[in-house]
Scaffold this active site. Structure first.
Site, PDB file in Angstrom:
ATOM      1  N   SER A  12     -76.835  91.833  12.652  1.00 46.18           N
ATOM      2  CA  SER A  12     -76.835  90.312  13.029  1.00 46.18           C
ATOM      3  C   SER A  12     -78.300  90.325  13.066  1.00 46.18           C
ATOM      4  CB  SER A  12     -75.631  90.218  13.467  1.00 46.18           C
ATOM      5  OG  SER A  12     -74.502  90.679  13.781  1.00 46.18           O
ATOM      6  N   GLU A  23     -78.393 101.573  12.072  1.00 48.58           N
ATOM      7  CA  GLU A  23     -77.749 100.540  12.159  1.00 48.58           C
ATOM      8  C   GLU A  23     -76.525 100.697  12.879  1.00 48.58           C
ATOM      9  OE1 GLU A  23     -77.929  97.616   8.202  1.00 48.58           O
ATOM     10  OE2 GLU A  23     -75.974  99.546   8.110  1.00 48.58           O
ATOM     11  N   GLY A  43     -77.777  92.147   6.131  1.00 56.69           N
ATOM     12  CA  GLY A  43     -76.280  91.726   5.353  1.00 56.69           C
ATOM     13  C   GLY A  43     -75.950  90.076   4.938  1.00 56.69           C
ATOM     14  N   GLY A  44     -75.412  89.442   6.327  1.00 55.67           N
ATOM     15  CA  GLY A  44     -74.822  88.237   5.432  1.00 55.67           C
ATOM     16  C   GLY A  44     -75.944  87.361   5.434  1.00 55.67           C
ATOM     17  N   GLY A  50     -72.014  92.557  11.705  1.00 54.54           N
ATOM     18  CA  GLY A  50     -71.079  90.912  11.379  1.00 54.54           C
ATOM     19  C   GLY A  50     -71.078  90.437  12.584  1.00 54.54           C
ATOM     20  N   GLU A  83     -69.691 101.125   5.918  1.00 52.41           N
ATOM     21  CA  GLU A  83     -68.728 100.270   6.372  1.00 52.41           C
ATOM     22  C   GLU A  83     -67.985 101.637   4.795  1.00 52.41           C
ATOM     23  OE1 GLU A  83     -69.771  96.467   4.827  1.00 52.41           O
ATOM     24  OE2 GLU A  83     -70.106  96.197   6.925  1.00 52.41           O
ATOM     25  N   HIS A  94     -73.667 103.610   4.319  1.00 50.49           N
ATOM     26  CA  HIS A  94     -74.205 102.296   5.091  1.00 50.49           C
ATOM     27  C   HIS A  94     -72.092 102.269   5.524  1.00 50.49           C
ATOM     28  CE1 HIS A  94     -72.327  98.302   6.055  1.00 50.49           C
ATOM     29  NE2 HIS A  94     -73.639  98.096   6.192  1.00 50.49           N
ATOM     30  N   ASN A 150     -78.538  93.137   1.800  1.00 51.84           N
ATOM     31  CA  ASN A 150     -77.486  94.251   1.288  1.00 51.84           C
ATOM     32  C   ASN A 150     -76.457  92.968   0.742  1.00 51.84           C
ATOM     33  OD1 ASN A 150     -75.002  95.542   1.019  1.00 51.84           O
ATOM     34  ND2 ASN A 150     -74.833  96.120   3.231  1.00 51.84           N
ATOM     35  N   TRP A 151     -76.018  92.404  -0.187  1.00 49.85           N
ATOM     36  CA  TRP A 151     -75.880  91.566  -0.161  1.00 49.85           C
ATOM     37  C   TRP A 151     -73.981  92.284  -0.196  1.00 49.85           C
ATOM     38  CZ3 TRP A 151     -76.960  88.938  -5.922  1.00 49.85           C
ATOM     39  CH2 TRP A 151     -77.855  88.892  -5.780  1.00 49.85           C
ATOM     40  N   LYS A 152     -73.406  93.330   0.260  1.00 51.88           N
ATOM     41  CA  LYS A 152     -72.342  93.880   0.437  1.00 51.88           C
ATOM     42  C   LYS A 152     -71.509  93.537  -0.815  1.00 51.88           C
ATOM     43  CE  LYS A 152     -72.461  94.275   4.912  1.00 51.88           C
ATOM     44  NZ  LYS A 152     -71.929  93.751   6.209  1.00 51.88           N
TER      45      LYS A 152
HETATM   46  P1  PGA Z   1     -74.938  92.016   8.821  1.00 53.44           P
HETATM   47  O1  PGA Z   1     -74.700  92.940   7.645  1.00 53.44           O
HETATM   48  O2  PGA Z   1     -76.692  91.385   8.796  1.00 53.44           O
HETATM   49  O3  PGA Z   1     -74.152  91.190   8.091  1.00 53.44           O
HETATM   50  O4  PGA Z   1     -74.746  92.473   9.725  1.00 53.44           O
HETATM   51  C1  PGA Z   1     -76.230  94.476   8.327  1.00 53.44           C
HETATM   52  C2  PGA Z   1     -75.466  95.555   7.399  1.00 53.44           C
HETATM   53  O5  PGA Z   1     -74.318  95.553   6.965  1.00 53.44           O
HETATM   54  O6  PGA Z   1     -76.310  96.587   6.202  1.00 53.44           O
END
Ligand code: PGA
Length: 251
Positions: free
Chosen positions: A212, A167, A233-234, A173, A97, A95, A9-11
């Site tokens: 994470s 999640e 994500g990251g 993050g 967010e 998600h 997930n590149w966001k």
């Molecule tokens: P993260 O994000 O791996 O940076 O914690 C995961 C996500 O939000 O899908």
């Protein structure tokens, strides 16, 4: 036997040059992996680039959100049908967010889920609790409600063409990942909840863990019986990290 899935997930990250270099490395670095599948969910403007880069590879792609509407006066929105023009396989819906920063409640999320399915996209439905909710002992109630809203709207059979992702918000993050056992407990709760409607679908559905996930904790998470891969994500922006996570799922 469920196959594992690792989805990046590149966001709101990326750039033409950067995407090119990242994806070429990921394609080369994950060749020969046959026990797991891989995907990247990228920002809309890069779908055209990513679809041509990945089209003859073993990596699929998708988007991070869709509108619940088919078309119309919805400035700034993107419909599921538009994603078909870019041969998207997946779309993330719900998600945290989107839920917390853009006010998407479970009703909106379930309509997005439905819109995805109606247009042959595989929704990756995210569910998860905040730290306050966990500390108040509400994790199962919150996750259960997020899942039930979708099942109520589309019926449990629709989950046959979907992926779930647990999640915990406090792990996204933050570098603070859930322990494998904490994650396994909720994955098992989710699978049982689906099983209470339909055991066959519960056995088949992939439940990803996100929050994470890094190269150094992926294996211990992925060996848990109800964890079928990760939503990353990251670490999905770092080629070596992402490749290692993909390989951890290929065991
Ligand atoms: P993260 O994000 O791996 O940076 O914690 C995961 C996500 O939000 O899908």
């Amino acid at each position: 036997m469920r196959k594992k899935l690792v989805a990046g997930n590149w966001k709101m990250h990326g750039g033409i040059e950067q995407n090119n270099s990242l994806l070429n490395k990921v394609v080369a670095g994950t060749l020969g992996a046959d026990k797991a599948t891989y995907a990247v969910c990228v920002p809309y403007p890069y779908l055209s680039q990513v679809s041509s880069l990945l089209k003859d590879t073993h990596i699929s792609w998708g988007a991070q959100n869709i509108s619940q509407h088919v078309k119309g006066a919805f400035t700034g929105e993107v419909s599921a049908i538009m994603l078909n023009d870019f041969f998207c396989h997946y779309v993330i819906v719900g998600h945290s967010e989107r839920r917390t920063l853009y006010g998407e409640d479970s009703k909106i999320v379930s309509h997005k889920f439905k819109a995805a399915l109606e247009n042959s996209l595989i929704p990756i439905l995210c569910v998860g609790e905040s730290l306050d909710q966990r500390e108040a002992g509400l994790t199962e109630e919150i996750v259960g409600e997020q899942l039930d809203a979708v099942i109520e709207l589309v019926g449990v059979e629709a989950l046959e063409h979907a992926v779930l992702a647990y999640e915990p918000i406090w792990a996204i993050g933050t570098g603070r990942t859930a322990t494998p056992q904490q994650a396994q407990d909720i994955h098992s709760f989710i699978r049982n909840r689906v099983a209470s409607h339909n055991t066959q679908i519960a056995t088949k559905i992939q439940i990803l863990y996100g929050g994470s996930v890094k190269a150094n904790n992926a294996t211990e998470l992925f060996v848990m019986p109800d964890i079928d891969g990760g939503l990353i994500g990251g670490a999905s922006l770092l080629p070596d990290e992402f490749i290692s996570i993909c390989m951890a799922a290929n065991n």
